[in-house]
Design a protein around this motif. Structure first.
Motif, mmCIF file in Angstrom:
data_model
loop_
_atom_site.group_PDB
_atom_site.id
_atom_site.type_symbol
_atom_site.label_atom_id
_atom_site.label_comp_id
_atom_site.label_asym_id
_atom_site.label_seq_id
_atom_site.Cartn_x
_atom_site.Cartn_y
_atom_site.Cartn_z
ATOM 1 N N GLY A 1 0.805 -1.210 0.000
ATOM 2 C CA GLY A 1 0.000 0.000 0.000
ATOM 3 C C GLY A 1 0.837 1.258 0.000
ATOM 4 N N ARG A 2 0.360 2.287 0.728
ATOM 5 C CA ARG A 2 1.046 3.576 0.736
ATOM 6 C C ARG A 2 0.685 4.372 1.979
ATOM 7 N NH1 ARG A 2 -1.123 8.395 -2.907
ATOM 8 N NH2 ARG A 2 0.279 9.401 -1.413
ATOM 9 N N ASN A 3 1.533 5.360 2.299
ATOM 10 C CA ASN A 3 1.197 6.391 3.272
ATOM 11 C C ASN A 3 1.227 7.742 2.556
ATOM 12 O OD1 ASN A 3 3.929 7.210 3.176
ATOM 13 N ND2 ASN A 3 4.475 5.976 4.970
ATOM 14 N N GLU A 4 1.364 8.834 3.298
ATOM 15 C CA GLU A 4 1.346 10.161 2.664
ATOM 16 C C GLU A 4 2.559 10.408 1.780
ATOM 17 O OE1 GLU A 4 -0.292 13.407 5.457
ATOM 18 O OE2 GLU A 4 0.511 11.861 6.805
ATOM 19 N N TRP A 5 3.665 9.725 2.090
ATOM 20 C CA TRP A 5 4.932 10.039 1.429
ATOM 21 C C TRP A 5 5.408 8.961 0.462
ATOM 22 C CZ3 TRP A 5 4.183 10.193 6.765
ATOM 23 C CH2 TRP A 5 3.997 11.477 7.296
ATOM 24 N N ILE A 6 5.201 7.702 0.795
ATOM 25 C CA ILE A 6 5.776 6.612 -0.004
ATOM 26 C C ILE A 6 4.741 5.511 -0.255
ATOM 27 C CG2 ILE A 6 7.999 7.072 1.137
ATOM 28 C CD1 ILE A 6 7.714 4.207 2.398
ATOM 29 N N GLY A 7 5.029 4.685 -1.257
ATOM 30 C CA GLY A 7 4.259 3.474 -1.493
ATOM 31 C C GLY A 7 5.187 2.277 -1.491
ATOM 32 N N TRP A 8 4.646 1.100 -1.178
ATOM 33 C CA TRP A 8 5.481 -0.098 -1.109
ATOM 34 C C TRP A 8 4.699 -1.331 -1.574
ATOM 35 C CZ3 TRP A 8 3.629 2.733 2.924
ATOM 36 C CH2 TRP A 8 2.683 2.120 3.749
ATOM 37 N N GLY A 9 5.437 -2.274 -2.111
ATOM 38 C CA GLY A 9 4.894 -3.566 -2.511
ATOM 39 C C GLY A 9 6.047 -4.549 -2.545
ATOM 40 N N ARG B 1 5.349 3.763 8.394
ATOM 41 C CA ARG B 1 5.577 5.133 8.865
ATOM 42 C C ARG B 1 6.699 5.848 8.108
ATOM 43 N NH1 ARG B 1 5.075 2.100 14.105
ATOM 44 N NH2 ARG B 1 3.132 2.786 15.090
ATOM 45 N N ALA B 2 7.406 5.138 7.224
ATOM 46 C CA ALA B 2 8.601 5.702 6.578
ATOM 47 C C ALA B 2 8.244 6.886 5.679
ATOM 48 C CB ALA B 2 9.310 4.623 5.775
ATOM 49 N N ARG B 3 9.223 7.814 5.549
ATOM 50 C CA ARG B 3 9.005 9.010 4.739
ATOM 51 C C ARG B 3 9.966 9.120 3.557
ATOM 52 N NH1 ARG B 3 7.061 14.001 8.503
ATOM 53 N NH2 ARG B 3 5.732 12.826 9.942
ATOM 54 N N ASP B 4 11.022 8.313 3.545
ATOM 55 C CA ASP B 4 11.975 8.379 2.438
ATOM 56 C C ASP B 4 12.654 7.021 2.277
ATOM 57 O OD1 ASP B 4 14.081 8.213 4.383
ATOM 58 O OD2 ASP B 4 14.106 10.395 4.560
ATOM 59 N N PHE B 5 13.504 6.923 1.257
ATOM 60 C CA PHE B 5 14.112 5.637 0.932
ATOM 61 C C PHE B 5 15.060 5.159 2.026
ATOM 62 C CE2 PHE B 5 17.257 2.919 -1.256
ATOM 63 C CZ PHE B 5 16.393 1.938 -1.720
#
Length: 764
Positions: A293-301, A385-389
């Protein structure tokens, strides 16, 4: 008395609870009214907004309240499913299914998914411990407050058994199943063939010759395998596109997990917001984090890496003092309890003691990274909760299994890929055999690498990254041995390479693409040989009709196309005829079942064309004759290739039919992007494994998130949202799941308010 008779007798003894019909049709309003809402152990009120598909968006004033509400919601939607998975993870199927399940339980007890749970729980950070404790409290509140329980409780004889944090950690380990085991079950039998050294070398060569995705910067036996494959994250596609290549300027992400196709779906869709978490995505019922899914800053799969997370060891020469034995009791419904023996060695449990591996040789022990403590839940909570790489990559330091190619995209346009696993750093590039010698120094695990000291990719020049269970990167030590065929990666490259701008619609089309390049290449080789070496079939004959369809096929497995029928029939009969004459039938079956058979077969056809043309011609003549007989039975691929939707209870005798909820023609095949895996056959068949959830997000817009699951959100039989997403799936549509509060209020109009317990109110 046979086990079938025992099971049937048990069903009679279970009485009316088993034989009662499905519940009456239930509206969304009625289902939401079943949720406990008053006198809850909350610090402040919690708001749950639902859309018409019963997708929740939970807003809580504290993280602890959000975790509690997640537990409550998961239990409301999927309590029956969660209870079944909990018992599978603990090897307790016999408590539900009777003596037919004891062999499966024996194998699960040997694998011992809860082996490291106690140590894992002790090592949890305080924040994670609180989160899990509150989630469990939410599950238990629903479990004991609900007046009406899912029908699985009555049919399977389930009790209201409190959940514990250790249960969640054991379920995490079940989801971490090493998919290589499923290959090994067949290879162990093939290993006894005189040609094993040659076959092993070919299998490893084919299995490791995969395109890197990163830039270099018996029935019981079959059920046992189905359980491991269906509940582990064993497949998937995931794609990220950099802002330099997108229409919006932010990155895009698209993921579609490949797992067992059952009802209810193994995923549910949810959104949430609290002081530290604001995310939407796919969640596994029983685990309190967004996996895709995603949060405000990043998406992941992510996709399963098929890494070398396990080894098999020949422990036949161990001294008796090095082998410990314990006995465990299986509680068996409708029958006597059964005691099983489990042997442990310094190299892990003796896996060949599992009944499903009888006759596979041994004794062989299984050493698995997942038998040692790690912390996947904390890792995924950090990702949420992450915001960057940098934060994303660092989060995976404690993530061990299942090994994942984790994909990253962010609102600033960056993309990346991380190897999320704990990986033994072995001395040898590839093993000489499937089973290792404990005395061989090269078979040891001198150290374990993790995500923070393994290769990664960030903002590659081509502007996109993809993963489809292929090799993630070239490395000086083995990442794995049996990667997926390259079809899906080759197809991604064809669809994404170039200079054009990519939009959400391109990624939704990619997820539904049904072209298979390897089938076209093999078809071309076979047709060319037939044209040059076999007499043309008589005009108007069944052989002529088959060959015409085969030659004209465009490589797409569409439901209304007859070309896939022609190819799959010829492929099925040709490979059997080609190999059966050169190895015994059982060895041929095992070899074909684990090999990237189209790649190996294409190589073998090329070799035969230059040295054994008679063998090639004979196999093709046999295949054409048998295929032509079956070709007339199917008007198109959709008639032959079917999507059947059923609950696990659909396998029960007598009453199983009521738990089968639909059958549809479906496109795709085993190695298409829209994966609908199937066994090679010349008969009408069902896909049981493949694409069963979809996610696409444009990180430029918090509301541009699109999801779908094959089935529905609700696990309650006859609910209006039990299978309501199936028509959308078949039509290629998605459900928007927003993040902005004002959009949530507009698209999720059904509101449930959870009220805190008043001072002095008794606990339920």
């Amino acid at each position: 008395m046979s086990y079938v008779l025992i099971a049937a007798f048990g069903l009679l003894l279970a009485g009316c609870a088993v034989l009662t019909p499905l519940p009456d049709p239930t509206t969304l309003k009625d289902r939401l009214a079943k949720l406990p809402t008053r006198d809850l152990p909350l610090a402040a009120p919690v708001t749950i907004s639902w859309n018409d598909h019963q997708v929740p968006f939970i807003e809580a004033a504290t993280d602890a309240d959000l975790a509690f509400a997640l537990g409550l919601v998961h239990a409301h939607l999927r309590l029956g499913q969660m209870e079944i998975v909990r018992r599978i993870s603990q090897g307790r199927l016999s408590e539900m299914g009777g003596p037919l399940a004891t062999d499966i339980d024996h194998g699960l007890r040997i694998l011992d998914f809860g082996r490291a749970a106690s140590e894992m729980e002790k090592g949890l950070p305080a924040e994670t411990r609180t989160w899990l404790t509150r989630y469990v409290e939410g599950v238990n509140h629903y479990l004991f407050a609900a007046k009406d329980l899912p029908q699985e409780f009555a049919v399977l004889g389930l009790n209201r058994e409190p959940w514990k944090v250790a249960d969640l950690l054991t379920i995490v380990r079940l989801g971490g199943t090493d998919v290589n085991w499923l290959i090994w079950f067949n290879l162990l039998r093939l290993r006894q063939n005189p040609e094993w050294p040659t076959l092993w070398a070919r299998l490893v060569e084919a299995g490791t010759a995969s395109l890197p995705s990163m830039d270099a910067d018996g029935r019981a036996a079959q059920l046992f395998e189905d359980i491991l494959k269906g509940l582990s994250r064993s497949g998937s596609n995931s794609v990220v596109v950099a802002g330099s290549r997108t229409a919006s300027g932010a990155a895009l992400i698209a993921s579609d997990p490949h797992l067992g196709i059952n009802l209810p779906n193994i995923w549910l869709i949810a959104g949430m917001k609290s002081p530290s978490v604001h995310a939407v995505g796919l969640m596994f019922p029983g685990l309190p984090f967004v996996a895709v899914g995603r949060n405000e800053w990043i998406g992941w799969g992510g996709t399963n890496m098929r890494s070398a997370s396990s080894d098999l060891y020949d422990v036949s020469r161990l001294a008796p003092k090095d082998v410990s034995v314990r006995r465990e009791t299986l509680k068996v419904r409708w029958w006597f309890d059964k005691e099983v023996e489990i042997r442990e060695t310094p190299y892990g449990p003796v896996i060949t003691d599992a009944p499903s591996l009888e006759g596979a040789g041994g004794p062989f022990a299984l050493k698995w990274v997942g038998h040692t403590p790690s912390d996947e839940i904390t890792a995924m909570l950090k990702v949420n909760r992450a915001r960057d790489f940098a934060e994303f990559r660092a989060a995976f330091k404690t993530f061990a299994v299942p090994a994942q190619n984790m994909m990253y995209a962010d609102a600033r346009g960056h993309i990346g890929q991380v190897m999320a696993l704990h990986l033994p750093v072995r001395a040898r590039a590839s093993p000489k055999d499937l089973v290792l010698d404990p005395a061989d120094p090269a078979a040891r695990w001198p150290r374990i690498a993790d995500a923070t000291n393994l290769p990664f990719s960030y903002d590659p020049a081509r502007g996109w990254l993809g993963s489809a269970n292929n090799k993630p990167v070239e490395a000086p030590f083995p990442i794995g041995y049996f990667f997926s065929p390259d079809d899906r990666m080759v197809r991604m490259k064809a669809l994404l390479d170039g200079e054009r701008r990519i939009g959400v619609e391109d990624l939704t089309a990619l997820q539904q693409d049904v072209y298979m390049q390897s089938a076209v290449e093999l078809r071309d080789a076979l047709v060319a040989w037939m044209a040059a070496n076999l007499p043309a079939p008589a005009a108007g004959s069944a052989d002529a009709a088959l060959l015409a369809e085969l030659r004209g096929w465009d490589g797409y497995y569409r439901t209304d196309s007859r070309g896939p029928v022609a190819f799959e029939l010829v492929f099925h009969h040709f490979k059997d005829a080609f190999y059966n004459g050169h190895m015994d039938p059982e060895a041929a079956r095992n070899f074909i079942s684990v090999a990237d058979i189209k790649r190996i077969l294409a190589d073998d056809v090329a070799r035969a064309a230059h040295g054994d043309g008679a063998r090639l011609s004979a196999a093709l003549r046999d295949a054409l004759g048998k295929s032509a007989e079956a070709f007339g039975q199917f008007a198109n691929w959709g008639e032959m290739h079917r999507l059947g939707l059923s609950h696990a209870l659909g396998n029960l005798p007598v009453i199983g039919g009521r738990y089968r909820f639909g059958e549809y023609p479906v496109g795709g095949s085993t190695d298409t992007l829209m994966k609908t895996s199937h066994s090679s056959t010349d008969e009408r068949h069902f896909t049981r494994y493949g694409s069963q959830a979809r996610h696409v997000s444009d990180l430029a817009d918090p509301d541009a998130n699109y999801f779908l699951i094959l089935g529905g959100q609700d696990g309650w039989f006859a609910s209006s949202t039990f299978v309501d997403q199936v028509p959308l799936w078949l039509e290629g549509r998605y459900i928007q799941v927003p993040m902005r509060p004002e959009t949530v209020r507009r698209l999720h109009p059904h509101v449930t308010l959870l009220a805190p317990r008043q001072s002095g109110s008794p606990s339920p």
